[in-house]
Design a protein around this motif. Structure first.
Motif, PDB file in Angstrom:
ATOM      1  N   TYR A  57       0.795  -1.449  -0.178  1.00  0.00           N
ATOM      2  CA  TYR A  57       0.149  -0.151  -0.042  1.00  0.00           C
ATOM      3  C   TYR A  57       0.895   1.050   0.387  1.00  0.00           C
ATOM      4  N   TRP A  58       0.634   2.272  -0.642  1.00  0.00           N
ATOM      5  CA  TRP A  58       1.191   3.769  -0.277  1.00  0.00           C
ATOM      6  C   TRP A  58       0.866   4.366   1.207  1.00  0.00           C
ATOM      7  N   ASP A  59       2.021   4.481   1.205  1.00  0.00           N
ATOM      8  CA  ASP A  59       2.073   5.182   2.889  1.00  0.00           C
ATOM      9  C   ASP A  59       1.994   6.585   2.960  1.00  0.00           C
ATOM     10  N   ARG A  60       0.760   7.606   2.171  1.00  0.00           N
ATOM     11  CA  ARG A  60       0.796   8.707   2.706  1.00  0.00           C
ATOM     12  C   ARG A  60       1.403   9.833   3.121  1.00  0.00           C
ATOM     13  N   GLU A  61       2.409   9.312   4.382  1.00  0.00           N
ATOM     14  CA  GLU A  61       2.904  10.384   5.690  1.00  0.00           C
ATOM     15  C   GLU A  61       4.365  10.320   4.970  1.00  0.00           C
ATOM     16  N   LYS A  62       4.583   8.693   4.478  1.00  0.00           N
ATOM     17  CA  LYS A  62       6.409   8.565   4.008  1.00  0.00           C
ATOM     18  C   LYS A  62       6.285   9.028   3.068  1.00  0.00           C
ATOM     19  N   ASN A  63       5.688   8.541   1.923  1.00  0.00           N
ATOM     20  CA  ASN A  63       5.599   9.032   0.015  1.00  0.00           C
ATOM     21  C   ASN A  63       6.337   7.845   0.015  1.00  0.00           C
ATOM     22  N   VAL A  64       6.125   6.947   0.577  1.00  0.00           N
ATOM     23  CA  VAL A  64       6.528   5.510   0.163  1.00  0.00           C
ATOM     24  C   VAL A  64       5.505   4.285  -0.319  1.00  0.00           C
ATOM     25  N   TRP A  65       6.402   3.322  -0.836  1.00  0.00           N
ATOM     26  CA  TRP A  65       5.348   2.274  -0.995  1.00  0.00           C
ATOM     27  C   TRP A  65       5.810   1.564   0.291  1.00  0.00           C
ATOM     28  N   THR A  66       4.701   0.612   1.399  1.00  0.00           N
ATOM     29  CA  THR A  66       4.795  -0.226   2.241  1.00  0.00           C
ATOM     30  C   THR A  66       4.480  -1.505   2.013  1.00  0.00           C
ATOM     31  N   ASP A  67       4.952  -2.673   2.227  1.00  0.00           N
ATOM     32  CA  ASP A  67       4.793  -4.020   3.199  1.00  0.00           C
ATOM     33  C   ASP A  67       3.561  -4.378   3.632  1.00  0.00           C
ATOM     34  N   GLY A  68       2.184  -4.655   3.164  1.00  0.00           N
ATOM     35  CA  GLY A  68       1.365  -5.402   4.651  1.00  0.00           C
ATOM     36  C   GLY A  68       2.029  -6.801   5.325  1.00  0.00           C
ATOM     37  N   HIS A  69       0.157  -6.951   5.382  1.00  0.00           N
ATOM     38  CA  HIS A  69       0.071  -8.322   5.865  1.00  0.00           C
ATOM     39  C   HIS A  69       0.431  -9.628   5.229  1.00  0.00           C
ATOM     40  N   THR A  70       1.654 -10.440   4.754  1.00  0.00           N
ATOM     41  CA  THR A  70       1.963 -11.723   4.189  1.00  0.00           C
ATOM     42  C   THR A  70       1.107 -12.709   4.457  1.00  0.00           C
ATOM     43  N   ASN A  71       0.701 -13.444   3.606  1.00  0.00           N
ATOM     44  CA  ASN A  71      -0.310 -14.574   3.765  1.00  0.00           C
ATOM     45  C   ASN A  71       0.813 -15.504   3.193  1.00  0.00           C
ATOM     46  N   PHE A  72       0.489 -16.658   3.462  1.00  0.00           N
ATOM     47  CA  PHE A  72       1.265 -17.619   3.014  1.00  0.00           C
ATOM     48  C   PHE A  72      -0.063 -18.893   2.264  1.00  0.00           C
ATOM     49  N   PHE A  73       0.289 -19.690   1.432  1.00  0.00           N
ATOM     50  CA  PHE A  73      -1.069 -20.608   0.700  1.00  0.00           C
ATOM     51  C   PHE A  73       0.188 -21.374  -0.071  1.00  0.00           C
ATOM     52  N   THR A  74      -0.310 -23.187   0.379  1.00  0.00           N
ATOM     53  CA  THR A  74      -0.142 -24.091   0.495  1.00  0.00           C
ATOM     54  C   THR A  74      -0.420 -24.358  -1.415  1.00  0.00           C
ATOM     55  N   VAL A  75      -0.476 -24.809  -2.498  1.00  0.00           N
ATOM     56  CA  VAL A  75      -0.388 -24.367  -4.027  1.00  0.00           C
ATOM     57  C   VAL A  75      -0.067 -26.013  -4.213  1.00  0.00           C
ATOM     58  N   TRP A  76      -1.453 -26.220  -4.770  1.00  0.00           N
ATOM     59  CA  TRP A  76      -1.719 -27.735  -4.900  1.00  0.00           C
ATOM     60  C   TRP A  76      -1.097 -28.364  -6.510  1.00  0.00           C
ATOM     61  N   ALA A  77      -0.411 -28.783  -7.552  1.00  0.00           N
ATOM     62  CA  ALA A  77      -0.977 -28.824  -8.488  1.00  0.00           C
ATOM     63  C   ALA A  77      -1.034 -30.270  -9.066  1.00  0.00           C
ATOM     64  N   ASN A  78      -1.925 -30.599 -10.438  1.00  0.00           N
ATOM     65  CA  ASN A  78      -1.382 -31.842 -10.563  1.00  0.00           C
ATOM     66  C   ASN A  78      -2.257 -32.502 -12.444  1.00  0.00           C
ATOM     67  N   ARG A  79      -1.521 -33.613 -11.983  1.00  0.00           N
ATOM     68  CA  ARG A  79      -1.144 -33.984 -13.359  1.00  0.00           C
ATOM     69  C   ARG A  79      -0.265 -33.232 -14.141  1.00  0.00           C
ATOM     70  N   GLN A  80      -0.161 -32.711 -15.533  1.00  0.00           N
ATOM     71  CA  GLN A  80       0.619 -32.135 -16.483  1.00  0.00           C
ATOM     72  C   GLN A  80       1.008 -30.437 -15.572  1.00  0.00           C
ATOM     73  N   LEU A  81      -0.164 -30.264 -14.621  1.00  0.00           N
ATOM     74  CA  LEU A  81       0.506 -28.871 -14.289  1.00  0.00           C
ATOM     75  C   LEU A  81       1.788 -29.006 -13.437  1.00  0.00           C
ATOM     76  N   ALA A  82       1.322 -30.526 -12.596  1.00  0.00           N
ATOM     77  CA  ALA A  82       2.131 -30.421 -11.593  1.00  0.00           C
ATOM     78  C   ALA A  82       3.892 -31.122 -12.111  1.00  0.00           C
ATOM     79  N   VAL A  83       3.684 -31.964 -13.708  1.00  0.00           N
ATOM     80  CA  VAL A  83       5.134 -31.931 -14.338  1.00  0.00           C
ATOM     81  C   VAL A  83       5.888 -30.794 -14.484  1.00  0.00           C
ATOM     82  N   ASN A  84       4.907 -29.741 -14.505  1.00  0.00           N
ATOM     83  CA  ASN A  84       5.118 -28.538 -15.662  1.00  0.00           C
ATOM     84  C   ASN A  84       6.101 -27.733 -14.248  1.00  0.00           C
ATOM     85  N   VAL A  85       5.060 -28.054 -13.237  1.00  0.00           N
ATOM     86  CA  VAL A  85       5.614 -26.698 -12.180  1.00  0.00           C
ATOM     87  C   VAL A  85       7.194 -27.002 -11.249  1.00  0.00           C
ATOM     88  N   ALA A  86       7.374 -29.095 -11.571  1.00  0.00           N
ATOM     89  CA  ALA A  86       8.407 -29.170 -10.849  1.00  0.00           C
ATOM     90  C   ALA A  86       9.356 -28.794 -11.585  1.00  0.00           C
TER      91      ALA A  86
END
Length: 156
Positions: A37-66
């Motif tokens: 998000y844009w921090d108006r007080e500091k006039n810079v982009w700032t990182d917010g909260h980080t979410n972590f997701f487990t991504v599952w891929a199957n079949r050909q998508l799994a082969v290509n991910v690997a």
């Protein structure tokens, strides 16, 4: 039918784990998605909260991910959200995990370049029985009989 489909942009947090299972290949990795998000007080982009997701891929998508995905790479992932909760031994609160059953995964080209290569198509197994292909072509018109009246001959 009433699934939550989402598209997230983030960075690969863990090395993809590839497995050959009885119902086909499967791969999983963790994706870190940080709000900015844009921090108006500091006039810079700032990182917010980080979410972590487990991504599952199957079949050909799994082969290509690997073959294509490495830690730290920026990805765009689209898929179905699955939130799981379970109780673990010795804990008072339930443990929760947000998983994405990926439909498509790609590198985020706003942050770099990629060289696309088509994956090889798996070979089709040989047929158990070999039958000749049917003749689908239309046979050529035959010559009209000499005894037939020329006016009644249909020309196609």
């Amino acid at each position: 039918m009433n699934e939550t489909v989402l598209c997230v942009v983030g960075n690969v947090a863990t090395r993809p784990v590839y497995r050959e299972l009885p119902n086909g290949p499967s791969a999983r990795f963790r994706l870190a998605v940080t709000a900015r998000y844009w921090d108006r007080e500091k006039n810079v982009w700032t990182d917010g909260h980080t979410n972590f997701f487990t991504v599952w891929a199957n079949r050909q998508l799994a082969v290509n991910v690997a073959a294509s995905v490495e830690v730290g790479q920026p990805l765009v992932v689209q898929g179905r959200l699955k939130v799981r909760t379970e109780m673990r031994e010795g804990q008072q609160q339930a443990w929760a995990s947000a998983d994405i059953d990926a439909v498509t995964i790609g590198h985020d080209l706003t942050r770099g370049t990629a060289a696309f290569r088509r994956s090889a198509k798996p070979e089709t197994p040989a047929r158990a029985e070999t039958r000749p292909e049917p003749q689908w072509e239309t046979p050529p018109p035959s010559e009209p009989d000499a005894q037939q009246d020329p006016e009644t001959v249909l020309v196609t």
